[in-house]
Design a protein around this motif. Structure first.
Motif, PDB file in Angstrom:
ATOM      1  N   SER A   1       6.723   8.814   3.092  1.00  0.00           N
ATOM      2  CA  SER A   1       5.872   7.461   3.388  1.00  0.00           C
ATOM      3  C   SER A   1       4.457   8.178   3.734  1.00  0.00           C
ATOM      4  O   SER A   1       4.273   9.155   4.069  1.00  0.00           O
ATOM      5  N   VAL A   2       3.492   7.264   3.791  1.00  0.00           N
ATOM      6  CA  VAL A   2       1.994   7.578   4.113  1.00  0.00           C
ATOM      7  C   VAL A   2       2.126   8.039   5.679  1.00  0.00           C
ATOM      8  O   VAL A   2       1.547   8.930   5.988  1.00  0.00           O
TER       9      VAL A   2
ATOM     10  N   MET B   1       2.807   6.133  -2.230  1.00  0.00           N
ATOM     11  CA  MET B   1       1.766   5.102  -2.049  1.00  0.00           C
ATOM     12  C   MET B   1       1.026   4.658  -3.675  1.00  0.00           C
ATOM     13  O   MET B   1       1.216   5.591  -4.504  1.00  0.00           O
TER      14      MET B   1
ATOM     15  N   ARG C   1       6.234   1.407  -2.931  1.00  0.00           N
ATOM     16  CA  ARG C   1       5.040   2.241  -2.536  1.00  0.00           C
ATOM     17  C   ARG C   1       4.090   1.311  -1.830  1.00  0.00           C
ATOM     18  O   ARG C   1       3.573   0.368  -2.173  1.00  0.00           O
ATOM     19  N   GLU C   2       3.566   1.966  -0.630  1.00  0.00           N
ATOM     20  CA  GLU C   2       2.217   1.335   0.144  1.00  0.00           C
ATOM     21  C   GLU C   2       1.342   1.162  -0.992  1.00  0.00           C
ATOM     22  O   GLU C   2       0.764   2.250  -1.628  1.00  0.00           O
ATOM     23  N   HIS C   3       0.885   0.036  -1.079  1.00  0.00           N
ATOM     24  CA  HIS C   3      -0.358  -0.394  -1.870  1.00  0.00           C
ATOM     25  C   HIS C   3      -1.633  -0.596  -1.166  1.00  0.00           C
ATOM     26  O   HIS C   3      -1.859  -1.338  -0.342  1.00  0.00           O
ATOM     27  N   TYR C   4      -2.730   0.100  -1.567  1.00  0.00           N
ATOM     28  CA  TYR C   4      -3.917   0.105  -1.008  1.00  0.00           C
ATOM     29  C   TYR C   4      -4.943  -0.532  -2.064  1.00  0.00           C
ATOM     30  O   TYR C   4      -5.472  -0.036  -2.791  1.00  0.00           O
TER      31      TYR C   4
END
Lengths: 390, 390
Positions: B3-4, B270, B336-339
């Motif tokens: 993870s981030v 991510m 995935r964590e998305h920015y």
């Protein structure tokens, strides 16, 4: 006395954009772009693979279909030939997609034996190809004026510009006045204090694109002031601090006028900061700030930074306002616009308990100026107020 | 894939604070203070008048009471004697209040004839005197570490410091990799594009206190990468961009490991930015970023800036998050964590419609990265989401 808004209008009327210059891309961040940047190429310049896989023609992409791998396309090294029926090209991220192919099947969905691949999918709804010009096309423009951000710098690079046309840094001469002042590092005599305003203002102005010069302290007499004013020649903006009030020793306005100041206004209905003056003075603009340390820094945020923006071709507008909810009530405000030192945390704001305009320790612990309009009524906990960021 | 949050923890475990140095006050803004600043004096050093008026003893301040003016106190020039019964001293803002006086009656509330003044008030509830030490006292401290603001610089000046102990600027070596890249200003051949990541990252890192050096482009072969890595000697942080994926031409990890990289992690869950690696490499830390321009810049905000803070003794913490309400709904997020590139205006946020990780034009028009946690459900208009500022 005039309002803050009127004072800003007078200031903007005095603002003339500075000249422009070419600046290397590596030093252009934070500068103000003076002319649009025109893309010298199309990006991507060719249809490019966004994945590692095999380029082929999607009409042939049936489950378990087989293809002969006839070559390779890597970033920087395209495949020269054409992809025909039953053929595929090994391709890597960033490589040009060869003629005859209209999709990239990712390597995880292919089984490879020697020169032969077998598809483990028939889904080519996602082509994994970035079309030419997806980001921008030859001739597309980045607009000016704008303060160049790191993302802008990356974009300007990819448009193939190694230098940019920016506004010069406005040159600001900073003059502290007062017999009581000594420079940091000196030993103050009885009755003396350390000059701090010019140092804080230099840091503030340079963080916003100016070139700020600290001049020798001007003493409370005509000849000292005249000498220091003469050292300001060439500055776009002359900022004096202190000596702008009406006391017997406040001779800044007198001396400035005798040296050609065409005063545009004097005194603004604000707290802190009432004694404030501005006008044209030869080729420069002169702004006289009050001498209390907090007043000078608040006026820096409220007047100098917007003026600096106007001098670099940006929109003539007051400091950007944000809003937050009060965590403690506030009493009614008097006739002057009040810029209260405050702390903002996650949308909530609280004014510092001590608001005397001499308290740098309070200013340093604040991160916002809470704005009370003239005659603003008392405010309750939970009400929304405006602030500017420090 | 990690993870981030885990990736950041691994990075923080690698962060060693850089050395400190003395820096002139005029160049210290934006630097990280490394040792507390101790006030070398008390401010104000004496009880000081905050107004222009007359200093006298408040017990004598009756309506129409008369006083003989026995002298003058101006800023920088105190009155040497003592104020006795029936006496007053003419005083100006910033001047030391003479012995025997405990209030300053402002000049507007006094009638003066020759050496005699008559009070037009009997209200001395406001003394108009700033007590000694109102701002700070000898020995008071400004805490470290902190990023020095313009207000901090003014406070440090008034504490009589002409230079400050700050962390050195961490030296960051920026290495683009890829046969397809040419420098801005060069003419790309077929299949080539302009290197933009190093320019954007240099601007970003330098705006946050680093000294960033752009190295020659490393080509997709061992000897070129080895040569460029050898040029990185002395850097606190080596950042490579591209070549960190699993394609046949992605040899950054291989070469770095053969040159001593002790890899701490590889691949982060991510978007954009999955192929990301980091580890200790000799005396430097090495971070390998993905090559897509937007991915590299997003990783700069999410990983490099927090790492830079940790290298200068500041709290090891992720980029600061803010929240805003959605002006358009968002679909459910994947694993995935998305920015997401987004625009924030007055507390409202809207994701850009095009989120491909190659679009610098979209990044340049965004001012925020909207954060979607892994598996975040669909979000409706008006819901609150987190973002980091660009």
């Amino acid at each position: 006395m005039i309002s803050v808004e009127d004072a800003l209008d007078h200031l903007f009327a005095l603002a003339r954009p500075v000249a422009t210059e070419l600046c290397p891309l590596t030093e252009a961040a934070g500068r103000v772009l003076a002319a649009p940047i025109t893309a010298k190429l199309t990006q991507p310049p060719f249809p490019a693979s966004s994945m590692d896989g095999y380029a082929l023609n999607s009409v042939e992409a049936d489950m378990h279909a087989q293809f002969v791998v006839i070559g390779e396309a890597a970033a920087g090294h395209g495949f020269d030939g054409r992809v025909g029926a039953g053929q595929a090209v090994r391709i890597f991220t960033g490589a040009p997609v060869p003629e005859g192919a209209d999709c990239v099947v990712i390597q995880e969905e292919v089984e490879r034996r020697g020169k032969l691949i077998t598809l483990l999918t028939e889904d080519t709804s996602k082509s994994n190809i970035r079309p030419a010009g997806q980001d921008f096309s030859l001739g597309d423009q980045m607009k000016a004026p704008r303060v160049l951000t790191p993302s802008d710098i990356a974009l300007a690079a990819s448009m193939n510009h190694a230098e940019l046309c920016v506004y010069k840094r406005p040159v600001v001469a900073l003059v502290s006045t007062g017999d009581e002042l000594v420079q940091p590092g000196e030993t103050p005599a009885d009755g003396q204090i350390i000059a701090s305003n010019t140092y804080g203002l230099k840091a503030l102005l340079e963080a916003h694109g100016a070139e700020a010069r600290i001049l020798p302290i001007a003493r409370d007499n005509r000849s000292s002031l005249e000498t220091v004013f003469s050292l300001c020649e060439g500055a776009d903006l002359i900022v004096t601090i202190g000596g702008a009030s009406v006391g017997d020793h406040d001779i800044v306005a007198d001396v400035a006028e005798s040296m050609g100041l065409d005063q545009s206004f004097y005194k603004v209905a604000m707290r802190p900061g009432k004694p404030l003056m501005a006008g044209q003075m030869g080729a420069s603009v002169m702004i006289g700030l009050p001498g209390n340390p907090v007043s000078a820094m608040v006026c820096g945020h409220v007047f100098l930074l917007p003026f600096l923006r106007a001098m670099t071709g940006l929109e003539a507008a007051p400091a950007e306002r944000f809003s937050a909810t009060l965590t403690e009530p506030l009493p009614a405000n008097g006739p002057r616009e009040h810029y209260m030192r405050a702390r903002v945390t996650k949308g909530q704001i609280c004014a510092e308990s001590r608001q005397d305009s001499a308290l740098l320790s309070v200013l340093a612990s604040a991160n916002a100026l809470l704005i009370r309009p003239p005659h603003d009524s008392a405010r309750a906990l939970g009400e929304t107020v405006d602030y500017i960021r420090l």
